[in-house]
Design a protein around this motif. Structure first.
Motif, PDB file in Angstrom:
ATOM      1  N   LEU A 264      -4.406   1.950   2.570  1.00 28.63           N
ATOM      2  CA  LEU A 264      -4.983   0.771   3.221  1.00 28.63           C
ATOM      3  C   LEU A 264      -5.777  -0.109   2.270  1.00 28.63           C
ATOM      4  O   LEU A 264      -6.092  -1.252   2.618  1.00 28.63           O
ATOM      5  CB  LEU A 264      -5.882   1.212   4.384  1.00 28.63           C
TER       6      LEU A 264
ATOM      7  N   ASP B 233      -4.735  -1.363  -0.389  1.00 34.38           N
ATOM      8  CA  ASP B 233      -3.833  -2.390  -0.925  1.00 34.38           C
ATOM      9  C   ASP B 233      -3.856  -3.586   0.019  1.00 34.38           C
ATOM     10  O   ASP B 233      -3.353  -3.518   1.148  1.00 34.38           O
ATOM     11  CB  ASP B 233      -2.417  -1.828  -1.053  1.00 34.38           C
ATOM     12  N   LYS B 234      -4.424  -4.697  -0.422  1.00 36.54           N
ATOM     13  CA  LYS B 234      -4.622  -5.855   0.452  1.00 36.54           C
ATOM     14  C   LYS B 234      -3.315  -6.483   0.918  1.00 36.54           C
ATOM     15  O   LYS B 234      -3.251  -7.099   1.976  1.00 36.54           O
ATOM     16  CB  LYS B 234      -5.467  -6.909  -0.272  1.00 36.54           C
ATOM     17  N   THR B 235      -2.265  -6.318   0.130  1.00 38.62           N
ATOM     18  CA  THR B 235      -0.996  -6.942   0.499  1.00 38.62           C
ATOM     19  C   THR B 235      -0.268  -6.184   1.603  1.00 38.62           C
ATOM     20  O   THR B 235       0.601  -6.743   2.277  1.00 38.62           O
ATOM     21  CB  THR B 235      -0.065  -7.035  -0.720  1.00 38.62           C
ATOM     22  N   GLY B 236      -0.581  -4.913   1.765  1.00 41.63           N
ATOM     23  CA  GLY B 236       0.115  -4.105   2.760  1.00 41.63           C
ATOM     24  C   GLY B 236       1.437  -3.549   2.276  1.00 41.63           C
ATOM     25  O   GLY B 236       2.100  -2.786   2.994  1.00 41.63           O
ATOM     26  N   GLU B 237       1.817  -3.892   1.033  1.00 43.48           N
ATOM     27  CA  GLU B 237       3.113  -3.444   0.530  1.00 43.48           C
ATOM     28  C   GLU B 237       3.130  -1.942   0.278  1.00 43.48           C
ATOM     29  O   GLU B 237       4.151  -1.287   0.481  1.00 43.48           O
ATOM     30  CB  GLU B 237       3.458  -4.202  -0.761  1.00 43.48           C
TER      31      GLU B 237
ATOM     32  N   ALA C 108       1.520   0.419   1.910  1.00 44.11           N
ATOM     33  CA  ALA C 108       1.660   1.115   3.191  1.00 44.11           C
ATOM     34  C   ALA C 108       3.110   1.091   3.673  1.00 44.11           C
ATOM     35  O   ALA C 108       3.632   2.101   4.170  1.00 44.11           O
ATOM     36  CB  ALA C 108       0.739   0.492   4.230  1.00 44.11           C
ATOM     37  N   LYS C 109       3.768  -0.053   3.507  1.00 42.76           N
ATOM     38  CA  LYS C 109       5.179  -0.150   3.914  1.00 42.76           C
ATOM     39  C   LYS C 109       6.057   0.773   3.086  1.00 42.76           C
ATOM     40  O   LYS C 109       6.943   1.451   3.616  1.00 42.76           O
ATOM     41  CB  LYS C 109       5.670  -1.600   3.768  1.00 42.76           C
TER      42      LYS C 109
ATOM     43  N   LEU D 179       0.522   5.385   9.674  1.00 46.31           N
ATOM     44  CA  LEU D 179       1.058   4.104   9.203  1.00 46.31           C
ATOM     45  C   LEU D 179       2.032   3.516  10.214  1.00 46.31           C
ATOM     46  O   LEU D 179       2.087   2.293  10.406  1.00 46.31           O
ATOM     47  CB  LEU D 179       1.749   4.302   7.849  1.00 46.31           C
TER      48      LEU D 179
ATOM     49  N   GLU E  21       0.386   1.484  12.823  1.00 47.81           N
ATOM     50  CA  GLU E  21      -0.295   0.297  12.298  1.00 47.81           C
ATOM     51  C   GLU E  21      -1.789   0.512  12.092  1.00 47.81           C
ATOM     52  O   GLU E  21      -2.637  -0.284  12.512  1.00 47.81           O
ATOM     53  CB  GLU E  21      -0.055  -0.900  13.227  1.00 47.81           C
TER      54      GLU E  21
ATOM     55  N   THR F 118      -5.322   0.404  10.386  1.00 46.85           N
ATOM     56  CA  THR F 118      -6.042  -0.503   9.489  1.00 46.85           C
ATOM     57  C   THR F 118      -7.499  -0.067   9.443  1.00 46.85           C
ATOM     58  O   THR F 118      -7.972   0.653  10.320  1.00 46.85           O
ATOM     59  CB  THR F 118      -5.993  -1.966   9.975  1.00 46.85           C
TER      60      THR F 118
ATOM     61  N   GLY G  28     -10.970  -4.716   9.195  1.00 44.75           N
ATOM     62  CA  GLY G  28     -10.600  -5.030   7.816  1.00 44.75           C
ATOM     63  C   GLY G  28     -11.629  -4.660   6.770  1.00 44.75           C
ATOM     64  O   GLY G  28     -11.486  -5.044   5.602  1.00 44.75           O
TER      65      GLY G  28
END
Length: 673
Positions: free
Chosen positions: A342, A344-348, A350-351, A576, A579, A581, A585
């Motif tokens: 989490l 990672d600000k881009t969310g990449e 986690a994906k 994950l 979703e 978070t 934030g």
């Protein structure tokens, strides 16, 4: 003035008559004596004040200087104080006598680090190991027989002056060293943990995890503290998978509370009366009672039923039934994995973790490197006098000045002498953050495991060239472009070359000497030589695996690691998938402003626990049924499962080719003998 004053005084007492010279002289002498005594007293007081103030100023300046030295920006480049050091011991006492303090002090610098000795009255020396060569000597094949694992009571006695409480005696397999009870238990349970196909319980794990997530949403709107969730989920998974039991309501809450208290012996709730377990039971007694009750009634085929039906002595069965309730490593491993995913600000990230089962294993492996589950492995006791080669000995280096007692510094001796009875403690975090063997160890870098993604190694590949090829990614503090250049040179020629280079930087031709001083530049040149010599040593690749021990080493390595990794994989994926978070934030401060040793607390804990809370929000995907969500997860925790999974991709094909799998047999069926 004295004479005149005395003359007036004597005239007064004589009625104004003049006194004889003899009387006058006697009175004057008496007065002069009293004045001398007063002056001496005043002088003594003044002198005492001067000495006291001077001493205080000197001591203050000394300690300020030492503090500046210890907190200087170049502290990490200073040589480590090997062996017994009063300075190290004093710092530990000032920091607070705990594993946290030893961890912090031992990881401040890796330069020339071998080991620290702690001396206690009437006890054998304690070694805190700081180099993988010594770890290899303790756990390696052919030498581990020279050491015996201490029991829990022996470990407590090694570190304290207190005798263990017999009421808290625990003879479960983790706590009894290598005695017959441990051997009976290991023989009985090894087939379950090593041969069972745990892919069969994947859906059960998904179901349990999703039930807890749904409960958090219904009760708190999905806003919860993360460790509270992962700990509760792990306990429920252990109950259902190992005992075949479902506890509800207060029974489950009380068990969670008792286990949380037991694994945190310093918890205030143990002393302030807020524990409130049924019958006023302690955490230890309550969870042991529950373990015995549910274990004796466990479903056939579960771990608990195997314990009850085994040849394990009856008096040990209840101990081990309670012990496996304490197997909570997945709670902490999944906590760190989720948090780093989490950040990672881009969310990449986690994906990628969710969609790529191999990358998910890399993240789990990296989390276990940064935050190994346990603060320390149980100490090993030397069974005889031994002598091993010193990995830091360099005959080319100029010897340093002898100490006050005339002894040679430990790092400059050709061999390391180990006396019988020495107790060696291995703190995994110390080795996991060793800059000599890890590149940028304070950063979360799953990509460091691209060539070696699985924590579970194949038993027949650890010493092969293929394994060596995979490990080259972890050259400590060196760019990958340097690897081949170093390998192509002979060792002596290489050391000669770098020695001349760094010597040249100590001269006036280096403009930095004018800018920052000759002493500083000489110090940094010497430190750079030491670091490069160690990081390019011929045994670096051989020693690097002994710097990674999240599940322990040798015959006493975590028996249930295959199942534990599956639990971590399932918890990470499902959070994950729902979703997760950070709450509103907000990234927890421990990931923004605190160093790695400040993120964990091991002062009075069985596990390396998060020092601070992490608040999260989960939002279940409502348009998918549970069955559909469960079918979406693919987990692979080793090369065997990778091959069986049928997943096709160039990356995975390359991994399989490197692994050189000849059959589908599970390789983790035995530890080193």
């Amino acid at each position: 003035k004295v004479v005149l004053r005395h003359e007036r005084y004597i005239r007064k007492i004589r009625g104004g008559q003049k006194t004889s010279n003899m009387s006058f002289n006697m009175a004057l002498a008496t007065e002069l004596d009293s004045v001398s005594y007063v002056k001496i007293a005043i002088g003594g007081v003044i002198l005492s004040i001067i000495v006291s103030v001077s001493t205080a100023v000197y001591c203050g300046l000394y300690f300020v200087g030492k503090y500046r030295e210890l907190t200087h920006k170049n502290r990490s480049d200073k040589p480590f104080a090997n062996g017994f050091s009063m300075g190290t011991l004093l710092r530990v006492l000032l920091e607070g006598l705990s594993l946290d303090s030893f961890f912090k002090i031992m990881t401040e610098t890796c330069r020339n680090r071998l080991y620290t000795v702690v001396k206690l009255p009437n006890k054998n020396d304690l070694w805190l190991v700081g180099h993988p060569a010594i770890v290899k000597e303790i756990f390696g094949p052919g030498t581990s027989k020279n050491w015996v694992r201490a029991t829990k009571d022996e470990s407590i006695e090694s570190l304290t002056f207190e005798k263990p409480d017999p009421k808290l005696a625990n003879r479960a397999m983790l706590y009894t060293g290598s005695d017959s009870g441990w051997k009976h238990t290991r023989v009985a349970l090894t087939p379950f943990f090593y041969n069972k196909d745990f892919t069969s319980v994947d859906k059960d794990m998904d179901r349990v995890i999703c039930e807890h997530i749904d409960l958090a949403v219904s009760e708190n709107g999905g806003n919860v503290e993360l460790l509270n969730m992962t700990l509760t989920i792990t306990i429920d998974l252990v109950l259902q998978l190992l005992y075949g039991t479902v506890l509800k309501g207060d029974d489950f809450k009380n068990l969670v509370k008792s286990l949380a208290g037991y694994i945190t012996p310093g918890s205030p709730s143990l002393y302030d009366g807020t524990l409130d377990l049924p019958g006023g039971a302690s955490c230890f007694d309550y969870h042991r009672k529950v373990g015995a009750e549910i274990g004796r009634n466990a479903k056939p085929g579960t771990l608990a039923s195997i314990i009850c039906a085994s040849a394990i002595p009856e008096e040990l069965k209840d101990e081990n039934l309670a012990f496996f309730l304490e197997a909570l490593t997945p709670a902490f491993a999944s906590f760190w994995c989720i948090c780093h995913a989490l950040t990672d600000k881009t969310g990449e990230m986690a994906k990628k973790i969710k969609n790529d089962p191999i990358f998910r294993q890399q993240c789990i492996k990296e989390s276990l490197r940064m935050y190994p589950p346990v603060p320390s492995l149980f100490p090993r006791i030397a069974q005889k006098d031994m002598e091993i080669p010193n990995p830091l000995y360099d005959e080319r280096k100029t010897p340093t000045a002898r100490s006050w007692f005339g002894s040679i510094p430990v790092e400059e001796r050709k061999t390391i002498k180990i006396k019988k009875g020495i107790r060696a403690f291995v703190i995994p975090s110390v080795l996991h953050y060793d800059e000599r063997f890890w590149f940028n160890p304070e950063s979360f870098m799953p990509e460091r495991w691209e060539k070696d993604p699985f924590l579970l190694e194949m038993k027949n590949t650890a010493a092969t060239a293929i394994f060596e090829k995979r490990k080259t990614v972890n050259y400590g503090g060196l760019l990958s472009t340097a690897t081949e250049k170093i390998k192509s040179k002979s060792r002596l020629n290489f050391l000669e070359e770098i020695s001349k280079f760094f010597a040249g930087n100590k001269t006036s031709s280096n403009i930095r000497n004018f800018m920052f001083g000759h002493d500083h530049e000489t110090f940094m040149a010497d430190a750079s030589y030491d670091n490069l010599a160690v990081r390019t040593g011929p045994d670096v690749m051989e020693l690097q695996p002994w710097c990674y021990m999240p599940m322990g080493l040798g015959m006493h390595a975590c028996l249930g690691r295959r199942l534990a990794l599956r639990m971590v994989d399932a918890i990470l994926y499902n959070f994950l998938d729902n979703e997760v978070t950070f709450y509103n934030g907000m990234v927890p401060s421990m990931f923004l402003t605190k160093g790695f040793h400040e993120r964990i607390v091991a002062t009075a804990a069985v596990y390396n626990m998060p020092a601070d809370p992490a608040y999260i929000t989960v939002s279940p995907i409502m348009d998918l049924s549970f069955k559909e969500k469960a079918n979406m997860r693919v987990s692979v925790v080793d090369y065997v499962e990778l091959r069986k999974s049928g997943i096709k991709s160039k990356k995975l094909t390359d991994l399989l080719a490197e692994a050189m799998l000849a059959d589908d047999s599970d390789d983790s069926s035995s530890d080193e003998e």
